[in-house]
Enzyme design. Structure first.
Site: not given
Length: 392
Positions: A98, A101, A156
């Protein structure tokens, strides 16, 4: 010190599957099928030492020793100057989880205003990988863009990512725009397959590239605000809310001591990638960036190693020399000198080159949109922003 013997980076990265579980079109898949390019010492972005084997550091008199580390790759840099103070396997391409991101936010965050409302549909939530981390977005419920970004940064949430990607024009356009943004940032180790960072074949980044993404994001007040938020209220439907907490343990102090001066930025975990984290902290007016990828074991190891590198970086101020640099995005580099006067030799616009090729003549976000295929939806809806254990 573990990590002083160079690990061999893969000679090639996995190819992108043309039948992605996200349902991307064949045209987009073909455009993204090329693997990330791995740096050699001669061509490494940011300096040759960043692609060299072993730990890279230039200690001067009185400089502290680096801590013992088990991560497959890591990097310490000064956010303001861009100097890389120390690194290990900085350009090694690894699954980012993640932390990718951050690139998603760098790409999409400037597009919509905070207060823009969106009623989520089932189509918005289609294609979310099984086992994803979720914040709890529900079809039929209306959310503000601000709330969706809280879901991305704090929990997340891959559901929040997919809704924002749908608003942006779809997953394939978002992936293409992210790859274009990575190119602008000169993040050549990064290959984007999905906007959420989940375990997809060929989805790769590096400690160097993740640090570039964090540095670019921290230039935005919105980005800084979201990644520093510890708790927020999230819609539960029917006018109700529930509280969400940031999963960054160095920020919240959950299970490990909170790091003094931490300002973000993003953690990540999947069963394939393991733990990855990019953190930023400020002390005495100095901001450091640290990325740690894939410690050998232990869920909290990535935070402990990040904290140890931050401590080292602050203690080493003025006592080490840089081993490389975080490069400036292409769109922020100086424009070419003025063109010759009309009628002068070489004045023909047909033969005059642009700075980065035709697509980059636009500059900034417009150039990124052009390279990504020009999302008309995103351009038309651009707003002005105000002031289980397997996860993506």
């Amino acid at each position: 010190m573990p990590g002083t013997t160079a690990s061999s980076a893969p000679s090639t990265s996995p190819q992108f599957s043309r039948r992605s579980a996200l349902g991307m079109g064949l045209g987009a898949a073909a455009a993204l099928a090329l693997p990330a390019q791995h740096a050699s010492a001669a061509t490494a972005v940011g300096g040759a030492r960043l692609a060299a084997s072993g730990v890279q550091v230039r200690r001067g008199t009185g400089a502290p020793k680096l801590p013992e580390l088990a991560a497959k790759a890591w990097l310490v840099a000064d956010n303001d100057s861009g100097e890389v103070l120390a690194s290990y396997q900085a350009h090694r391409a690894l699954p980012p989880a993640s932390t990718l991101k951050m690139l998603f936010a760098d790409t999409v965050l400037p597009t919509f205003g905070h207060d823009l409302k969106h009623r989520v549909t089932a189509e918005d939530l289609a294609g979310i990988p099984a086992g994803s981390s979720l914040v709890g977005v529900q079809a039929g419920t209306t959310y503000t863009v601000d709330q969706l970004w809280q879901g991305v940064f704090l929990r997340s949430g891959n559901d929040a990512v997919h809704v924002l990607a749908s608003m942006y024009g779809g997953v394939d356009k978002t992936v293409a725009a992210m790859q274009a943004r990575a190119k602008d940032l000169q993040a050549g180790d990064t290959h984007v397959v999905s906007p959420d960072g989940f375990d997809h074949k060929g989805q790769l980044s590096s400690a160097y590239d993740l640090t570039l993404f964090a540095r670019a994001g921290l230039k935005s007040d919105d980005f800084r605000g979201y990644c520093a938020t510890k708790v927020a209220d999230f819609p539960a439907g029917g006018g109700k809310t529930f509280q969400i907490q940031n999963t960054d343990r160095l920020l919240t102090g959950l299970g490990i001591a909170a790091y003094d001066g931490l300002i973000g930025v993003k953690n990540g975990y999947t069963s394939h990638a393991g733990n990855t984290f990019t953190g930023a902290a400020t002390r005495n007016g100095r901001t450091l960036l640290v990325t740690v990828m894939h410690p050998k074991s232990g869920y909290e190891a990535v935070y402990r190693e990040t904290a140890a590198l931050l401590d080292w970086g602050f203690a080493a101020g003025g006592k080490v020399s840089s081993v490389g640099e975080l490069v400036t995005p292409l769109s922020e580099q100086p424009k070419p000198s003025a063109s010759p006067a009309a009628g002068a030799p070489g004045a023909s616009s047909a033969n005059r080159p642009t700075e980065h090729g035709e697509g980059w003549a636009l500059g900034g976000s417009a150039a990124i949109a052009a390279l990504a295929g020009g999302s008309l939806f995103a351009l038309r809806h651009r707003g002005k922003p105000a002031g289980r254990r397997r996860r993506g």
